[in-house]
Design an enzyme around this catalytic site. Structure first.
Site, PDB file in Angstrom:
ATOM      1  N   SER A   1     -70.684  53.180  25.796  1.00 40.82           N
ATOM      2  CA  SER A   1     -71.822  52.647  26.559  1.00 40.82           C
ATOM      3  C   SER A   1     -72.024  53.527  27.789  1.00 40.82           C
ATOM      4  O   SER A   1     -71.079  54.198  28.226  1.00 40.82           O
ATOM      5  CB  SER A   1     -71.509  51.222  27.021  1.00 40.82           C
ATOM      6  OG  SER A   1     -72.517  50.740  27.874  1.00 40.82           O
TER       7      SER A   1
ATOM      8  N   TYR B   1     -66.645  44.359  31.805  1.00 45.17           N
ATOM      9  CA  TYR B   1     -67.172  45.127  30.668  1.00 45.17           C
ATOM     10  C   TYR B   1     -67.040  46.625  30.959  1.00 45.17           C
ATOM     11  O   TYR B   1     -66.580  47.394  30.116  1.00 45.17           O
ATOM     12  CB  TYR B   1     -68.631  44.741  30.432  1.00 45.17           C
ATOM     13  CG  TYR B   1     -69.297  45.474  29.277  1.00 45.17           C
ATOM     14  CD1 TYR B   1     -68.811  45.338  27.979  1.00 45.17           C
ATOM     15  CD2 TYR B   1     -70.412  46.282  29.495  1.00 45.17           C
ATOM     16  CE1 TYR B   1     -69.425  46.012  26.919  1.00 45.17           C
ATOM     17  CE2 TYR B   1     -71.037  46.948  28.452  1.00 45.17           C
ATOM     18  CZ  TYR B   1     -70.536  46.805  27.164  1.00 45.17           C
ATOM     19  OH  TYR B   1     -71.145  47.466  26.110  1.00 45.17           O
TER      20      TYR B   1
HETATM   21  P1  NDP Z   1     -74.076  42.492  18.758  1.00 44.74           P
HETATM   22  O1  NDP Z   1     -73.527  41.311  19.464  1.00 44.74           O
HETATM   23  O2  NDP Z   1     -75.327  42.356  17.971  1.00 44.74           O
HETATM   24  O3  NDP Z   1     -72.965  43.127  17.820  1.00 44.74           O
HETATM   25  C1  NDP Z   1     -71.596  43.085  18.108  1.00 44.74           C
HETATM   26  C2  NDP Z   1     -70.853  43.210  16.797  1.00 44.74           C
HETATM   27  O4  NDP Z   1     -69.441  43.241  17.080  1.00 44.74           O
HETATM   28  C3  NDP Z   1     -71.124  42.038  15.872  1.00 44.74           C
HETATM   29  O5  NDP Z   1     -71.357  42.524  14.588  1.00 44.74           O
HETATM   30  C4  NDP Z   1     -69.830  41.241  15.925  1.00 44.74           C
HETATM   31  O6  NDP Z   1     -69.622  40.657  14.644  1.00 44.74           O
HETATM   32  C5  NDP Z   1     -68.813  42.352  16.184  1.00 44.74           C
HETATM   33  N1  NDP Z   1     -67.566  41.857  16.737  1.00 44.74           N
HETATM   34  C6  NDP Z   1     -67.376  41.157  17.892  1.00 44.74           C
HETATM   35  N2  NDP Z   1     -66.080  40.847  18.023  1.00 44.74           N
HETATM   36  C7  NDP Z   1     -65.448  41.352  16.927  1.00 44.74           C
HETATM   37  C8  NDP Z   1     -64.113  41.359  16.484  1.00 44.74           C
HETATM   38  N3  NDP Z   1     -63.133  40.748  17.176  1.00 44.74           N
HETATM   39  N4  NDP Z   1     -63.806  41.971  15.315  1.00 44.74           N
HETATM   40  C9  NDP Z   1     -64.770  42.574  14.592  1.00 44.74           C
HETATM   41  N5  NDP Z   1     -66.065  42.602  14.948  1.00 44.74           N
HETATM   42  C10 NDP Z   1     -66.387  41.998  16.116  1.00 44.74           C
HETATM   43  O7  NDP Z   1     -74.243  43.604  19.917  1.00 44.74           O
HETATM   44  P2  NDP Z   1     -74.612  45.158  19.869  1.00 44.74           P
HETATM   45  O8  NDP Z   1     -75.039  45.587  18.524  1.00 44.74           O
HETATM   46  O9  NDP Z   1     -75.510  45.385  21.007  1.00 44.74           O
HETATM   47  O10 NDP Z   1     -73.194  45.816  20.246  1.00 44.74           O
HETATM   48  C11 NDP Z   1     -72.526  46.762  19.417  1.00 44.74           C
HETATM   49  C12 NDP Z   1     -71.734  47.732  20.290  1.00 44.74           C
HETATM   50  O11 NDP Z   1     -72.634  48.449  21.123  1.00 44.74           O
HETATM   51  C13 NDP Z   1     -70.711  47.091  21.217  1.00 44.74           C
HETATM   52  O12 NDP Z   1     -69.541  47.872  21.232  1.00 44.74           O
HETATM   53  C14 NDP Z   1     -71.394  47.141  22.578  1.00 44.74           C
HETATM   54  O13 NDP Z   1     -70.461  47.175  23.632  1.00 44.74           O
HETATM   55  C15 NDP Z   1     -72.139  48.456  22.445  1.00 44.74           C
HETATM   56  N6  NDP Z   1     -73.284  48.621  23.356  1.00 44.74           N
HETATM   57  C16 NDP Z   1     -74.321  47.728  23.383  1.00 44.74           C
HETATM   58  C17 NDP Z   1     -75.376  47.903  24.260  1.00 44.74           C
HETATM   59  C18 NDP Z   1     -76.520  46.935  24.361  1.00 44.74           C
HETATM   60  O14 NDP Z   1     -77.279  47.009  25.372  1.00 44.74           O
HETATM   61  N7  NDP Z   1     -76.749  46.066  23.389  1.00 44.74           N
HETATM   62  C19 NDP Z   1     -75.415  49.060  25.175  1.00 44.74           C
HETATM   63  C20 NDP Z   1     -74.299  49.955  25.031  1.00 44.74           C
HETATM   64  C21 NDP Z   1     -73.274  49.734  24.163  1.00 44.74           C
HETATM   65  P3  NDP Z   1     -68.864  39.277  14.335  1.00 44.74           P
HETATM   66  O15 NDP Z   1     -69.222  38.323  15.432  1.00 44.74           O
HETATM   67  O16 NDP Z   1     -69.405  38.907  12.992  1.00 44.74           O
HETATM   68  O17 NDP Z   1     -67.417  39.654  14.290  1.00 44.74           O
END
Ligand code: NDP
Length: 236
Positions: A130, A143
């Site tokens: 990020s 975070y």
């Molecule tokens: P979402 O919440 O849509 O996606 C997060 C994903 O992580 C989900 O598929 C969730 O699936 C999974 N997840 C959470 N906890 C676990 C776990 N313990 N084990 C396995 N999977 C897990 O958010 P984003 O798509 O936005 O985020 C994806 C990545 O991008 C993250 O690393 C976030 O930090 C990063 N990011 C996001 C930004 C934003 O503005 N949105 C900006 C910069 C980086 P499930 O709950 O089914 O396990």
């Protein structure tokens, strides 16, 4: 045989878009997250394979080794921001949970999957960090601390694997409008989650980030994109 990609956190947002993008590029994609039904639906849509995975659970990650014996691309995408409190008002347990998910979760998956990448003679490790991994912001202390840590993990790994045929790529997005991220940050408060995106004209979409990942993975294997920072034009 089709190349294989494993995407963690592929049940929504950036992970789901990345799974679709890599499938379009001819990868057999392993769609992994805790919400198994969503993974199954997406795997069916893209002709991939679903795997229930909790990156914070050692046994769940250990099971990956058997389930995915060979691998070309690993996308460490699972991650979350929990809470938006000030440093003074934060719950240390939230910080611990973010560290366990965003740093140790990534570490575990990398350790588990390196042999499978090597089994193919090398490959690519993409980690979705990020811009919060290099710039702090108010209310984002825990975070940012975890994403700074994840970025350090990625930088160290790249140094340690230099000379090996494994690329280590850091994709660092700014604000991305996804289904779950803001909602998790504001603990399910939909109105607060919506307000996050009101301040920025045209935030990135999950597909924008997936496109960057597809681009970096599609380059010839001797080309390493160390770090790709991608943010909305309107985000300072
Ligand atoms: P979402 O919440 O849509 O996606 C997060 C994903 O992580 C989900 O598929 C969730 O699936 C999974 N997840 C959470 N906890 C676990 C776990 N313990 N084990 C396995 N999977 C897990 O958010 P984003 O798509 O936005 O985020 C994806 C990545 O991008 C993250 O690393 C976030 O930090 C990063 N990011 C996001 C930004 C934003 O503005 N949105 C900006 C910069 C980086 P499930 O709950 O089914 O396990």
């Amino acid at each position: 045989m089709a190349p294989i990609a494993l995407v963690t956190g592929a049940s929504s947002g950036i992970g789901a878009a990345t799974a679709r993008r890599l499938a379009e590029d001819g990868y057999e994609v392993v769609v992994a997250a805790r919400r198994g039904i969503r993974c199954e639906q997406l795997a069916e849509e893209i002709g991939g394979r679903a795997l229930r995975l909790d990156v914070t659970d050692e046994r769940s990650v250990d099971a990956l080794v058997e389930a995915v014996p060979r691998l070309d691309v690993l996308v460490n995408n699972a991650g979350a921001a929990l809470g938006a409190e000030s440093v003074e008002g934060a719950d240390p347990e939230d910080w611990q949970r973010m560290y366990d998910l965003n740093v140790i979760g990534t570490l575990r998956v990398v350790q588990a999957m390196l042999p499978a990448l090597r089994a193919e003679g090398g490959g690519t490790i993409v980690t979705v960090t990020s811009t919060a991994g290099s710039v702090a912001y108010e209310g984002g202390g825990g975070y940012c601390a975890s994403k700074f840590g994840e970025r350090a993990l990625v930088d160290t790994l790249r140094l340690e694997l230099s000379g090996h045929p494994v690329r280590v790529i850091d994709i660092a997005p700014g604000m991305v409008k996804t289904e779950g991220f803001a909602l998790t940050r504001y603990r399910g408060d939909e109105a607060a989650a919506k307000r996050v995106y009101e301040g920025v004209d045209s935030p990135l979409t999950a597909e924008d980030v997936a496109e960057c990942i597809g681009f970096a993975c599609g380059l010839p294997l001797h080309v390493n994109v160390d770090r790709l920072v991608v943010r909305p034009l309107a985000q300072a």
